[in-house]
Design a protein around this motif. Structure first.
Motif, PDB file in Angstrom:
ATOM      1  N   ILE A  66      10.513   3.278  -3.493  1.00 15.50           N
ATOM      2  CA  ILE A  66      10.186   3.009  -4.899  1.00 15.50           C
ATOM      3  C   ILE A  66       8.762   2.456  -5.051  1.00 15.50           C
ATOM      4  O   ILE A  66       7.986   2.947  -5.881  1.00 15.50           O
ATOM      5  N   PRO A  67       8.349   1.433  -4.261  1.00 15.68           N
ATOM      6  CA  PRO A  67       6.950   0.982  -4.355  1.00 15.68           C
ATOM      7  C   PRO A  67       5.956   2.095  -4.048  1.00 15.68           C
ATOM      8  O   PRO A  67       4.893   2.174  -4.671  1.00 15.68           O
ATOM      9  N   LEU A  68       6.298   2.962  -3.088  1.00 17.41           N
ATOM     10  CA  LEU A  68       5.416   4.082  -2.764  1.00 17.41           C
ATOM     11  C   LEU A  68       5.329   5.056  -3.933  1.00 17.41           C
ATOM     12  O   LEU A  68       4.248   5.572  -4.251  1.00 17.41           O
ATOM     13  N   ALA A  69       6.461   5.309  -4.586  1.00 15.62           N
ATOM     14  CA  ALA A  69       6.470   6.200  -5.760  1.00 15.62           C
ATOM     15  C   ALA A  69       5.634   5.614  -6.898  1.00 15.62           C
ATOM     16  O   ALA A  69       4.921   6.341  -7.599  1.00 15.62           O
ATOM     17  N   GLU A  70       5.721   4.294  -7.094  1.00 21.60           N
ATOM     18  CA  GLU A  70       4.930   3.659  -8.144  1.00 21.60           C
ATOM     19  C   GLU A  70       3.438   3.707  -7.807  1.00 21.60           C
ATOM     20  O   GLU A  70       2.599   3.954  -8.675  1.00 21.60           O
ATOM     21  N   LYS A  71       3.120   3.480  -6.542  1.00 24.27           N
ATOM     22  CA  LYS A  71       1.714   3.468  -6.129  1.00 24.27           C
ATOM     23  C   LYS A  71       1.070   4.833  -6.292  1.00 24.27           C
ATOM     24  O   LYS A  71      -0.099   4.954  -6.657  1.00 24.27           O
TER      25      LYS A  71
END
Length: 589
Positions: free
Chosen positions: A382-387
């Motif tokens: 999820i953090p990677l998708a947001e980034k």
């Protein structure tokens, strides 16, 4: 002596007149308008009730004998709605029997005037009710301010040391990074580790141990300047944010000063206690990282290096050079392909009504079934998708899939459930969000009232004015709005009253260990009190024990979710749960 309101004050009040006799109604409206009141009127009880609910007047004057719905019926209906129940209500009628007066007062009327009445009697009754309502409103406002102040303190400061916690540290860091004037500069973050503190604290016992921690906090605050921030992240780790010192030599001198302060003993219950082995790691905003979490991580890594070296008690972080690792690059590439390959799946965690034990809804949670790595944790992708911005198409897929599933369950004959979908900051702040959600609802055929959007405080605070406008657009569609992870974001509580929320979710970090952690209990109690004051429903997430459930039940929490009842389930398993009609015991024996 009659009671009167100042002319300026009168113009601020809107009065609804419900009267079926035209002559009496017109005379009332003329009299009230001459006194400076804003007036609206209705000819019967049904239209009067609708007008009261739509306009929310400051006072209602109502006849009793009216066709279709009499005055008693109007008052009963208004009393059933918490929004309209507090509107002052005056009966104006020819019914002069004592039993009629008692019935009106029993239903909740504020006054009862019999026809004929004098102008002075009417104005005195109005003025008396408005004055009382203003007093109650002011008292309610004061109570709300007190609750807000208490909650604000609990959310921003450590209970034992009164030092700022991570949340307040983030807010002050953000202020320094985004100055009102000038350009942002290098900002030093110091991570102080006291290796012996936890061990000595445990040896001393709770009372003396707390005194030692308080003494450490007090000495740290007296060592740095007033504009600097000393925050406590754990029992033995402190972080210092230097507001004005940014030169390497100056920062080194501050670190030495702090370390020198620990060369003197602490006096606790007539015992001298030395805390040796203090170490400091230092990282700079702009050079070693651009967000607080990264900077604390790097400063803490430098502190660990200082411990290992055994020679220098403080250490500057040395940034590693190079691009992302091959593994991280590969995961990012595979993430973008996962949606096309249909590797994502939604799981649903039930939300249980604490009064009835019924499943009233579910939160949709995305899972990634990687073909070679089995499942990839949401905390990783999820953090990677947001980034990378991939969170926008992924979020749209989650929204559409959840709405389709909710409609499928309805068509299968299950009671309609409210499906909650999380919106990230990227999703919430994208243009035309309301149009996209409207199109999804139209495509899937799901009634908007069965869709709940969960939005975090931090997403809202990126642009509060725009957020308020977007939320109102979503509310007009009939969608339920929930503020997620309340108390963990960076918003000011004053904004909470401006956002049109329906539900407030208490973060799992506050629910955890409610029965044992007095601070979590105090924060949760304050959040529940604040939410109920604002007429918000409350959902507690992360409920895992009967003790936590009993606490939430006793403090009138509305719904809960967590492993105490069920983990997140696949759509098929969730449907089996619905078929089984599982209801949990609400009390411990």
């Amino acid at each position: 002596m009659s009671i009167s309101l100042p002319q300026k004050e009168k113009r601020m009040h809107k009065i609804l007149v419900i009267e079926d006799e035209r002559v009496i109604k017109m005379n009332l409206l003329k009299l009230l308008s001459a006194e400076g009141f804003q007036t609206i009127s209705a000819d019967d009880g049904i239209s009067g009730l609708k007008l009261a609910q739509a306009e929310l007047p400051d006072l209602i004057i109502c006849d009793i004998l009216m066709p279709n719905l009499d005055g008693y019926g109007v008052l009963k209906a208004l009393q059933q709605n918490p929004v309209t129940a507090t509107i002052p209500f005056i009966f104006l009628t020819a019914k002069a029997e004592r039993s009629d007066w008692r019935q009106a007062m029993t239903l909740g009327a504020d006054d009862y005037l019999t026809k004929p009445f004098t102008r002075a009697e009417l104005l005195d009754a109005i003025a008396s009710r408005l004055h009382k309502q203003e007093f109650l409103s002011q008292r309610h406002s004061i109570e709300l301010q007190q609750v807000e102040a208490q909650l604000n303190y609990l959310l921003h400061y450590d209970r034992l040391t009164n030092l700022p916690n991570r949340l307040l540290l983030q807010e002050r860091f953000t202020q320094l990074v985004n100055p009102k004037e000038g350009q942002p500069r290098q900002i030093p973050i110091l991570s102080l580790g006291l290796e012996q503190l936890k061990r000595i604290n445990n040896a001393l016992g709770p009372t003396s141990g707390d005194l030692l921690v308080q003494a450490v906090a007090d000495r740290l605050q007296r060592t740095v300047r007033q504009q600097d921030t000393v925050a406590q992240l754990s029992g033995d780790q402190f972080v210092i944010l230097l507001a004005r010192t940014n030169q390497r030599l100056e920062v080194a001198q501050v670190a030495k000063t702090i370390l020198d302060a620990f060369s003197n003993p602490f006096l606790v219950n007539d015992h001298e206690i030395f805390l040796s082995g203090a170490r400091i790691g230092i990282a700079f905003f702009g050079r070693d990282g651009c967000d607080l979490d990264t900077l604390i991580k790097h400063a803490s890594a430098a502190m660990e290096d200082a411990k290992k070296s055994g020679t220098n008690p403080y250490q500057f972080y040395i940034a590693s050079i190079g691009a992302k690792s091959q593994e991280a690059l590969l995961l990012e590439l595979e993430l973008r392909q996962a949606l096309e390959r249909e590797e994502f799946q939604l799981y649903y965690q039930p939300k249980v009504n604490l009064r009835t034990g019924e499943i009233k809804g579910a939160e949709a949670l995305v899972r990634w079934h990687h073909p070679h790595r089995d499942s990839v944790s949401p905390t990783e992708f999820i953090p990677l998708a947001e980034k990378t911005g991939f969170i926008v198409p992924l979020g749209e897929w989650v929204l559409r899939t959840a709405c389709i599933q909710a409609k499928v369950w309805q068509m299968a004959g299950f009671c309609p459930l409210r499906i909650a979908v999380n919106l990230s900051g990227h999703q919430f702040n994208q243009p035309h969000l309301s149009r996209l959600i409207f199109e999804v609802l139209q495509e899937t055929g799901l009634d908007p009232r069965y869709l709940e959007l969960e939005i975090t405080e931090s997403a809202l605070m990126q642009n509060p004015e725009s957020a308020i406008a977007t939320l109102h657009e979503l509310k007009q569609l009939g969608i339920v709005i929930s503020i997620d992870d309340f108390g963990t974001g960076y918003s000011s509580l004053s904004y909470l009253k401006q956002f049109p929320f329906d539900i407030l979710k208490i973060d799992r970090s506050f629910v955890c260990q409610l029965a044992q952690d007095t601070k979590n209990a105090a924060i949760t109690t304050a959040i529940l009190q604040l939410a109920h004051t604002l007429n918000l429903k409350v959902v507690a997430e992360g409920v895992e024990t009967q003790e936590e459930l009993d606490f939430l039940y006793g403090h009138q929490c509305d719904e809960v979710q967590g492993y105490w009842f069920s983990p997140p389930l696949s759509a098929q398993d969730f449907e089996e749960l619905l078929k089984g009609g599982k209801r949990p015991p609400l009390f411990s024996s």
